[in-house]
Design a protein around this motif. Structure first.
Motif, mmCIF file in Angstrom:
data_model
loop_
_atom_site.group_PDB
_atom_site.id
_atom_site.type_symbol
_atom_site.label_atom_id
_atom_site.label_comp_id
_atom_site.label_asym_id
_atom_site.label_seq_id
_atom_site.Cartn_x
_atom_site.Cartn_y
_atom_site.Cartn_z
ATOM 1 N N THR A 64 55.604 40.285 18.011
ATOM 2 C CA THR A 64 55.295 38.902 17.663
ATOM 3 C C THR A 64 55.626 38.008 18.846
ATOM 4 O O THR A 64 56.398 38.381 19.734
ATOM 5 C CB THR A 64 56.079 38.430 16.421
ATOM 6 N N GLY A 69 51.690 38.545 15.123
ATOM 7 C CA GLY A 69 52.009 37.213 14.619
ATOM 8 C C GLY A 69 52.488 36.274 15.710
ATOM 9 O O GLY A 69 53.037 36.712 16.733
ATOM 10 N N SER A 81 54.508 32.351 15.862
ATOM 11 C CA SER A 81 55.071 31.169 15.198
ATOM 12 C C SER A 81 55.532 30.181 16.252
ATOM 13 O O SER A 81 55.908 30.563 17.369
ATOM 14 C CB SER A 81 56.227 31.540 14.275
ATOM 15 N N ALA A 133 57.667 34.774 12.605
ATOM 16 C CA ALA A 133 56.311 35.325 12.714
ATOM 17 C C ALA A 133 56.248 36.738 12.147
ATOM 18 O O ALA A 133 55.235 37.130 11.549
ATOM 19 C CB ALA A 133 55.862 35.319 14.177
#
Length: 545
Positions: free
Chosen positions: A6, A84, A86, A492
């Motif tokens: 991530t 992912g 974030s 994430a």
């Protein structure tokens, strides 16, 4: 099992950092920093009136530059197993957007207009508006400030919106809605920037926008229009619901997947503020006091709702269910200047050198000055007759926000030199920290341990030892020098379904701690006396401001 990765994106005041993390081991496999070009030039800012604005292009260019830089040189196996992303950002850093969610400064007619840009967290141009919000809230049927410590700040969402609408008719006519930085970047990555439909951060809304379930979302239309008719109708163009940062905002758009060179099924997590994700990265547990120490400080605490949720903690920056860890009460405090205070003193010394001897000499001095002052200050004795200062060089965030306050100094004489002044400033920032700790304890929130993260915590043993002595508490420093980005990467991993909970992500991806500071008994006793002087100086300053 094939490794998954991530990316945590950490938007700071000067730059954005991307961190690529192995979700199974926590290994940081790639990182890069992108410095904001326009911000670096001082564009759109005016420190004399506390105006600090950032152009959205700095953020967009930073997104692409930092992520590509972090992925550069990594094998395709890593890039194709990114699952992912974030985002964490400073806050409250809102921007006016049109009906499609485009920040006004990205429209040709607003390209050079600071009021169409992101209003940075430390912008204090809305002091008067914050005071109006407080006055009205404290005389309304419902005190909308009760979950943000009882005092609304000029650093926050509504004050900045109201100020901007009042001073700029063009923005007033064009602004459809307003969006926090952490929400906009996350939405941008998904390709859906419609301000009526994308998910808004619980963290940002609860701590800065007066959102609470008790209010059925944001403050009522009647309250807002009573505050100023300019706010009429805006509530319906904002949001009702909010989401915690372990949830998915959506899937990355084809455009951004192609641009960044990562898979088209990458999940984008709901954003949050940097310090809250930093607390996650520092492996926060109930009643840990996590200090994110950089240009300013943010102090994070979590506790079970059933134990602390009934309290209304005065003078802090909010208590929000799930703002740090889902199903935990997240509490925030902090100081409006920490590293900024040291940087101010550095500029006092180096700017005349720049004017007299040129940039090269000034830059060389800048690189050496703070380490030199720290080393010399650490050798000075600590006595009850030492000079004392307050830490309000950029106003006071907590306890009890008041951004009109200025720093004050007591006891300077002809024998006071630069090293003694620097020591005084470091101690002032520690006294401000103690005032925050004392407030939590007085309000019934125990503190189990202190954890420090951020640039100051990693780089300055003198500052950290002074803080430990003043607090009379041991301090652990997180090993990661990128704890905020690491916390974003942890979030994430949950948003992408790799880990079931943030606790699982912290266990798998945490970096541990690499430094410990313990109070020195002889210093603790002297600092008790000096802290009393700090409190008296603070009361005098506040009463005579």
């Amino acid at each position: 099992m094939q490794n998954k990765f991530t990316i945590g994106l950490d938007y700071g005041t000067d730059s954005v950092r991307a961190l690529v993390v192995n979700t199974q081991t926590g290994e940081n496999v790639g990182t890069a920093v992108h410095y904001y070009e326009r911000w670096k030039k001082g564009l759109f800012c005016d420190a004399s009136i506390s105006q600090f604005r950032q152009h959205p292009l700095d953020y967009v260019e930073g997104l692409e530059g930092a992520v590509k830089g972090a992925l550069a040189g990594l094998p395709d196996e890593v890039k194709q197993n990114v699952v992912g992303i974030s985002v964490d950002t400073t806050g409250s850093t809102p921007v006016a957007v049109d009906s499609t969610g485009v920040p006004l400064a990205l429209l040709p007619e607003f390209a050079e207009n600071p009021n169409g840009m992101f209003i940075l967290w430390k912008d204090h141009t809305a002091n008067a508006e914050a005071e109006e919000i407080n006055n009205l809230a404290h005389h309304w049927d419902v005190d909308y400030t009760k979950y943000v410590g009882g005092i609304y700040s000029s650093e926050w969402y509504w004050a900045k919106i109201l100020r901007t609408l009042r001073v700029d008719k063009n923005v007033q006519e064009k602004a459809f809605s307003w969006v926090e930085h952490c929400d906009w970047i996350s939405a941008l990555l998904t390709g859906n920037t419609n301000p009526l439909t994308f998910k808004r951060s619980r963290c940002a809304a609860g701590h800065k926008a007066l959102w609470h379930e008790e209010f059925e979302g944001l403050p009522s239309e009647n309250f807002l229009t009573k505050l100023d008719p300019l706010l009429g109708g805006l509530r319906d163009r904002l949001f009702r619901n909010t989401y915690t940062s372990d949830e998915s905002m959506g899937t990355i758009s084809e455009e951004w997947a192609t641009k960044l060179g990562i898979p088209s099924d990458v999940k984008i997590g709901v954003g949050a503020f940097d310090c809250h994700m930093g607390a996650v990265g520092a492996e926060i547990e109930p009643y840990d006091f996590v200090r994110v120490m950089g240009t300013s400080t943010c102090d994070m605490l979590i506790a079970p709702n059933e134990e602390i949720g009934h309290l209304l903690i005065k003078g802090i920056c909010g208590q929000v269910d799930g703002s740090i860890i889902p199903n935990m009460l997240g509490m925030e405090a902090g100081q409006s200047a920490y590293g900024d205070y040291y940087a101010w003193f550095q500029r006092i010394i180096t700017e005349p050198v720049r004017s007299l001897l040129g940039d090269a000499a000034a830059e060389e001095l800048s690189q050496k000055l703070i380490p030199y002052l720290s080393e010399q200050a650490s050798q000075l004795p600590i006595t009850e007759n030492d000079i004392v200062a307050t830490d309000w060089i950029n106003g006071r965030r907590t306890p009890d926000a008041n951004h009109t306050l200025k720093a004050s100094f007591m006891g300077l004489g002809l024998g006071t030199d630069a090293v003694k002044i620097f020591k005084m400033i470091v101690e002032a920032t520690a006294y401000g920290s103690k005032a925050i700790v004392d407030r939590f304890i007085q309000e019934g929130v125990p503190i189990k341990q202190v954890i420090a993260i951020g640039g100051v915590a990693k780089k300055s043993p003198f500052v950290m030892q002074t803080l430990s002595d003043v607090l009379n508490m041991p301090i652990k420093v997180a090993s990661s020098d990128q704890a905020c980005a690491l916390g974003a990467a942890m979030n994430a991993s949950v948003a992408a379904g790799i880990h079931a909970t943030l606790a699982d992500a912290q266990k798998a991806m945490g970096s541990g701690f690499d430094a410990n500071y313990t109070p020195r008994p002889e210093a603790v006793e002297v600092y008790k006396s000096l802290y009393e002087k700090y409190q008296k100086l603070g009361k005098f300053t506040e009463n005579n401001a």
